[in-house]
Structures are given as structure tokens and as C-alpha cells.
Design a protein around this motif. Structure first.
Motif, PDB file in Angstrom:
ATOM      1  N   ALA A 113      -7.435   7.252   0.396  1.00  0.00           N
ATOM      2  CA  ALA A 113      -8.091   7.655   1.642  1.00  0.00           C
ATOM      3  C   ALA A 113      -9.611   7.481   1.575  1.00  0.00           C
ATOM      4  CB  ALA A 113      -7.715   9.089   2.004  1.00  0.00           C
ATOM      5  N   PRO A 114     -10.280   7.884   0.484  1.00  0.00           N
ATOM      6  CA  PRO A 114     -11.722   7.652   0.423  1.00  0.00           C
ATOM      7  C   PRO A 114     -12.096   6.173   0.457  1.00  0.00           C
ATOM      8  CG  PRO A 114     -11.080   9.266  -1.215  1.00  0.00           C
ATOM      9  CD  PRO A 114      -9.813   8.702  -0.634  1.00  0.00           C
ATOM     10  N   ARG A 115     -11.289   5.333  -0.168  1.00  0.00           N
ATOM     11  CA  ARG A 115     -11.561   3.889  -0.146  1.00  0.00           C
ATOM     12  C   ARG A 115     -11.467   3.360   1.270  1.00  0.00           C
ATOM     13  NH1 ARG A 115      -6.855   1.281  -2.218  1.00  0.00           N
ATOM     14  NH2 ARG A 115      -6.253   1.491  -0.043  1.00  0.00           N
ATOM     15  N   ASP A 116     -10.405   3.751   1.975  1.00  0.00           N
ATOM     16  CA  ASP A 116     -10.252   3.298   3.356  1.00  0.00           C
ATOM     17  C   ASP A 116     -11.375   3.823   4.247  1.00  0.00           C
ATOM     18  OD1 ASP A 116      -7.993   1.952   2.559  1.00  0.00           O
ATOM     19  OD2 ASP A 116      -6.582   3.389   3.435  1.00  0.00           O
ATOM     20  N   ALA A 117     -11.788   5.078   4.017  1.00  0.00           N
ATOM     21  CA  ALA A 117     -12.888   5.644   4.797  1.00  0.00           C
ATOM     22  C   ALA A 117     -14.198   4.926   4.489  1.00  0.00           C
ATOM     23  CB  ALA A 117     -13.011   7.141   4.513  1.00  0.00           C
ATOM     24  N   LEU A 118     -14.426   4.607   3.226  1.00  0.00           N
ATOM     25  CA  LEU A 118     -15.638   3.904   2.835  1.00  0.00           C
ATOM     26  C   LEU A 118     -15.692   2.523   3.482  1.00  0.00           C
ATOM     27  CD1 LEU A 118     -18.143   4.279   1.029  1.00  0.00           C
ATOM     28  CD2 LEU A 118     -16.867   3.180  -0.798  1.00  0.00           C
ATOM     29  N   LEU A 119     -14.563   1.845   3.516  1.00  0.00           N
ATOM     30  CA  LEU A 119     -14.504   0.561   4.209  1.00  0.00           C
ATOM     31  C   LEU A 119     -14.816   0.730   5.695  1.00  0.00           C
ATOM     32  CD1 LEU A 119     -11.389  -1.186   2.589  1.00  0.00           C
ATOM     33  CD2 LEU A 119     -13.753  -1.984   2.518  1.00  0.00           C
ATOM     34  N   ALA A 120     -14.227   1.717   6.313  1.00  0.00           N
ATOM     35  CA  ALA A 120     -14.435   1.942   7.749  1.00  0.00           C
ATOM     36  C   ALA A 120     -15.890   2.286   8.046  1.00  0.00           C
ATOM     37  CB  ALA A 120     -13.524   3.060   8.248  1.00  0.00           C
ATOM     38  N   GLY A 126     -16.395  -4.608  14.720  1.00  0.00           N
ATOM     39  CA  GLY A 126     -15.721  -5.872  15.021  1.00  0.00           C
ATOM     40  C   GLY A 126     -15.157  -6.594  13.814  1.00  0.00           C
ATOM     41  N   ALA A 127     -15.480  -6.137  12.623  1.00  0.00           N
ATOM     42  CA  ALA A 127     -15.018  -6.814  11.410  1.00  0.00           C
ATOM     43  C   ALA A 127     -14.032  -5.980  10.614  1.00  0.00           C
ATOM     44  CB  ALA A 127     -16.218  -7.172  10.541  1.00  0.00           C
ATOM     45  N   LEU A 128     -13.595  -4.849  11.147  1.00  0.00           N
ATOM     46  CA  LEU A 128     -12.687  -3.976  10.398  1.00  0.00           C
ATOM     47  C   LEU A 128     -11.382  -4.669  10.029  1.00  0.00           C
ATOM     48  CD1 LEU A 128     -13.129  -0.502  12.127  1.00  0.00           C
ATOM     49  CD2 LEU A 128     -13.758  -1.139   9.796  1.00  0.00           C
ATOM     50  N   GLY A 129     -10.805  -5.393  10.948  1.00  0.00           N
ATOM     51  CA  GLY A 129      -9.543  -6.091  10.675  1.00  0.00           C
ATOM     52  C   GLY A 129      -9.689  -7.083   9.533  1.00  0.00           C
ATOM     53  N   ARG A 130     -10.774  -7.847   9.553  1.00  0.00           N
ATOM     54  CA  ARG A 130     -11.019  -8.807   8.474  1.00  0.00           C
ATOM     55  C   ARG A 130     -11.250  -8.092   7.145  1.00  0.00           C
ATOM     56  NH1 ARG A 130     -15.550 -11.530  11.000  1.00  0.00           N
ATOM     57  NH2 ARG A 130     -16.393 -11.456   8.903  1.00  0.00           N
ATOM     58  N   ALA A 131     -11.987  -6.990   7.186  1.00  0.00           N
ATOM     59  CA  ALA A 131     -12.276  -6.251   5.948  1.00  0.00           C
ATOM     60  C   ALA A 131     -10.999  -5.686   5.328  1.00  0.00           C
ATOM     61  CB  ALA A 131     -13.272  -5.128   6.230  1.00  0.00           C
ATOM     62  N   TYR A 132     -10.201  -5.025   6.151  1.00  0.00           N
ATOM     63  CA  TYR A 132      -8.947  -4.467   5.626  1.00  0.00           C
ATOM     64  C   TYR A 132      -7.981  -5.576   5.220  1.00  0.00           C
ATOM     65  CZ  TYR A 132     -10.192   0.313   6.818  1.00  0.00           C
ATOM     66  OH  TYR A 132     -10.802   1.535   6.878  1.00  0.00           O
ATOM     67  N   GLY A 133      -7.970  -6.659   5.970  1.00  0.00           N
ATOM     68  CA  GLY A 133      -7.105  -7.788   5.631  1.00  0.00           C
ATOM     69  C   GLY A 133      -7.494  -8.421   4.303  1.00  0.00           C
ATOM     70  N   LEU A 134      -8.801  -8.595   4.084  1.00  0.00           N
ATOM     71  CA  LEU A 134      -9.268  -9.161   2.818  1.00  0.00           C
ATOM     72  C   LEU A 134      -8.917  -8.226   1.655  1.00  0.00           C
ATOM     73  CD1 LEU A 134     -10.856 -11.313   1.223  1.00  0.00           C
ATOM     74  CD2 LEU A 134     -12.887  -9.907   1.601  1.00  0.00           C
ATOM     75  N   HIS A 135      -9.164  -6.943   1.860  1.00  0.00           N
ATOM     76  CA  HIS A 135      -8.847  -5.983   0.801  1.00  0.00           C
ATOM     77  C   HIS A 135      -7.362  -6.000   0.473  1.00  0.00           C
ATOM     78  CE1 HIS A 135      -7.792  -2.127  -0.993  1.00  0.00           C
ATOM     79  NE2 HIS A 135      -8.921  -2.289  -1.632  1.00  0.00           N
ATOM     80  N   ARG A 136      -6.524  -5.930   1.482  1.00  0.00           N
ATOM     81  CA  ARG A 136      -5.075  -5.919   1.271  1.00  0.00           C
ATOM     82  C   ARG A 136      -4.620  -7.223   0.635  1.00  0.00           C
ATOM     83  NH1 ARG A 136      -2.115  -2.872  -0.441  1.00  0.00           N
ATOM     84  NH2 ARG A 136      -3.109  -1.350   0.868  1.00  0.00           N
ATOM     85  N   GLY A 137      -5.229  -8.351   1.057  1.00  0.00           N
ATOM     86  CA  GLY A 137      -4.878  -9.648   0.483  1.00  0.00           C
ATOM     87  C   GLY A 137      -5.198  -9.724  -0.994  1.00  0.00           C
ATOM     88  N   LEU A 138      -6.380  -9.243  -1.373  1.00  0.00           N
ATOM     89  CA  LEU A 138      -6.749  -9.247  -2.794  1.00  0.00           C
ATOM     90  C   LEU A 138      -5.861  -8.300  -3.595  1.00  0.00           C
ATOM     91  CD1 LEU A 138     -10.630  -9.408  -2.516  1.00  0.00           C
ATOM     92  CD2 LEU A 138      -9.104 -11.172  -3.439  1.00  0.00           C
ATOM     93  N   ASP A 139      -5.535  -7.163  -3.012  1.00  0.00           N
ATOM     94  CA  ASP A 139      -4.642  -6.201  -3.652  1.00  0.00           C
ATOM     95  C   ASP A 139      -3.269  -6.838  -3.913  1.00  0.00           C
ATOM     96  OD1 ASP A 139      -4.432  -3.235  -4.329  1.00  0.00           O
ATOM     97  OD2 ASP A 139      -2.703  -3.487  -3.009  1.00  0.00           O
ATOM     98  N   THR A 140      -2.741  -7.489  -2.907  1.00  0.00           N
ATOM     99  CA  THR A 140      -1.426  -8.142  -3.017  1.00  0.00           C
ATOM    100  C   THR A 140      -1.461  -9.299  -3.993  1.00  0.00           C
ATOM    101  OG1 THR A 140      -0.908  -7.471  -0.758  1.00  0.00           O
ATOM    102  CG2 THR A 140       0.423  -9.249  -1.701  1.00  0.00           C
ATOM    103  N   LEU A 141      -2.540 -10.070  -3.969  1.00  0.00           N
ATOM    104  CA  LEU A 141      -2.674 -11.189  -4.909  1.00  0.00           C
ATOM    105  C   LEU A 141      -2.693 -10.670  -6.349  1.00  0.00           C
ATOM    106  CD1 LEU A 141      -3.062 -14.220  -5.358  1.00  0.00           C
ATOM    107  CD2 LEU A 141      -5.538 -13.828  -5.127  1.00  0.00           C
ATOM    108  N   GLY A 142      -3.390  -9.563  -6.565  1.00  0.00           N
ATOM    109  CA  GLY A 142      -3.422  -8.964  -7.901  1.00  0.00           C
ATOM    110  C   GLY A 142      -2.041  -8.536  -8.357  1.00  0.00           C
ATOM    111  N   ALA A 143      -1.284  -7.942  -7.445  1.00  0.00           N
ATOM    112  CA  ALA A 143       0.087  -7.520  -7.780  1.00  0.00           C
ATOM    113  C   ALA A 143       0.964  -8.722  -8.087  1.00  0.00           C
ATOM    114  CB  ALA A 143       0.672  -6.703  -6.641  1.00  0.00           C
ATOM    115  N   THR A 144       0.787  -9.778  -7.331  1.00  0.00           N
ATOM    116  CA  THR A 144       1.575 -11.001  -7.545  1.00  0.00           C
ATOM    117  C   THR A 144       1.252 -11.642  -8.890  1.00  0.00           C
ATOM    118  OG1 THR A 144       1.639 -11.375  -5.162  1.00  0.00           O
ATOM    119  CG2 THR A 144       2.131 -13.270  -6.583  1.00  0.00           C
ATOM    120  N   LEU A 145      -0.011 -11.749  -9.200  1.00  0.00           N
ATOM    121  CA  LEU A 145      -0.400 -12.379 -10.471  1.00  0.00           C
ATOM    122  C   LEU A 145      -0.042 -11.507 -11.671  1.00  0.00           C
ATOM    123  CD1 LEU A 145      -3.859 -13.946  -9.549  1.00  0.00           C
ATOM    124  CD2 LEU A 145      -1.657 -15.091  -9.810  1.00  0.00           C
TER     125      LEU A 145
END
Length: 146
Positions: A113-120, A126-145
Motif C-alpha cells: 500500500a505505501p508503494r502504491d501511494a508513493l507512486l500515486a 495523466g501518467a498514473l496508468g503508465r506508471a502503474y503499468g510499468l511497475h507491474r510489467g517490471l514486477d511480472t518480468l522479474g517473476a518470469t525470469l
């Protein structure tokens, strides 16, 4: 519009944490059975881990909101699992693994929750979607690798 460096930093940290986590977690059932754990113990360990993460997401959000500060919980939430991960190799009983998983998922819950709040707070509206998308993408890529 470029995203703030904070987004990339949090994304990189999440990426690295997931790489490390996913290198360990698939081996836990084998490790636990090697310590003499049965199927019910495996279920108990994972059940406690997931319940802890869910509960501490609420706790972390509440503490973060009351403090008005996000970084201390982020440092604790990311630092606790990182410091404990090498200690897992020293586990000599299923109880040690249960304790490790509890503390690891406590860290995950405290940071979410603090991480998500810090991002927000740190990203233009206008860039929240891109920010959360990038974060989630990197998170998922890390899990995949991992």
C-alpha cells in the motif's frame, strides 16, 4: 511526458525482489519435505504466508496513512525479506520455514500500500496508468525470469 525516476526505481526494486523470490519459492516444497514436512504442513506454511500478506497490506496501508510517510515502510517491507532470504538456508525444521515465510510475507504486505501511494503521489495524474503499468510489467518480468 517522461515518468519520474521514482517509478523506474520502484520498478527495478520490484523486478529484483521478484527474481530473487521466484528463484527460492518453487524449491520450498522440496526443501520442506526434506525437513520431514508432510502435505498438510506445506499447506499450512503457504496458507499462513498468503493470509499474512493479505492482512499486512491493510496494516501497511493504515500505518502509512497515519504516519504520512511512505519510505520507512518501503524500506522495511523490501529490506526484511532481502535480509531474511539467505537465512532460509539455515532452516532445520518446518517451523523455521514457516517463520521465514511469515516474516517474508509481512514485508510484502507492509510495502504494497505505501508503494502504491508513493507512486500515486509522485506521478502526474495523466501518467498514473503508465506508471502503474510499468511497475507491474517490471514486477511480472522479474517473476518470469526468476
Amino acid at each position: 511526458m517522461r515518468l519520474p525516476p521514482l517509478v523506474y526505481l520502484l520498478g527495478l526494486v520490484s523486478f529484483l525482489m521478484d527474481v530473487a523470490s521466484e528463484m527460492v519459492y518453487p524449491l520450498l516444497p522440496l526443501f520442506l519435505t526434506g525437513l520431514g514436512a508432510g502435505v498438510s504442513t506445506l499447506g499450512l506454511v503457504e496458507g499462513v504466508a498468503e493470509a499474512t500478506a493479505s492482512l499486512f497490506k491493510v496494516v501497511g496501508g493504515r500505518i502509512s496513512h497515519r504516519l504520512g510517510r511512505r519510505k520507512p515502510l518501503l524500506l522495511l517491507g523490501y529490506g526484511l525479506p532481502a535480509l531474511l532470504r539467505p537465512l532460509l538456508a539455515l532452516a532445520q525444521s518446518p517451523l523455521h520455514v514457516l517463520l521465514y515465510r511469515f516474516l517474508d510475507r509481512t514485508g510484502k504486505g507492509l510495502r504494497t500500500a505505501p508503494r502504491d501511494a508513493l507512486l500515486a503521489e509522485g506521478v502526474p495524474q495523466g501518467a498514473l496508468g503508465r506508471a502503474y503499468g510499468l511497475h507491474r510489467g517490471l514486477d511480472t518480468l522479474g517473476a518470469t525470469l526468476g
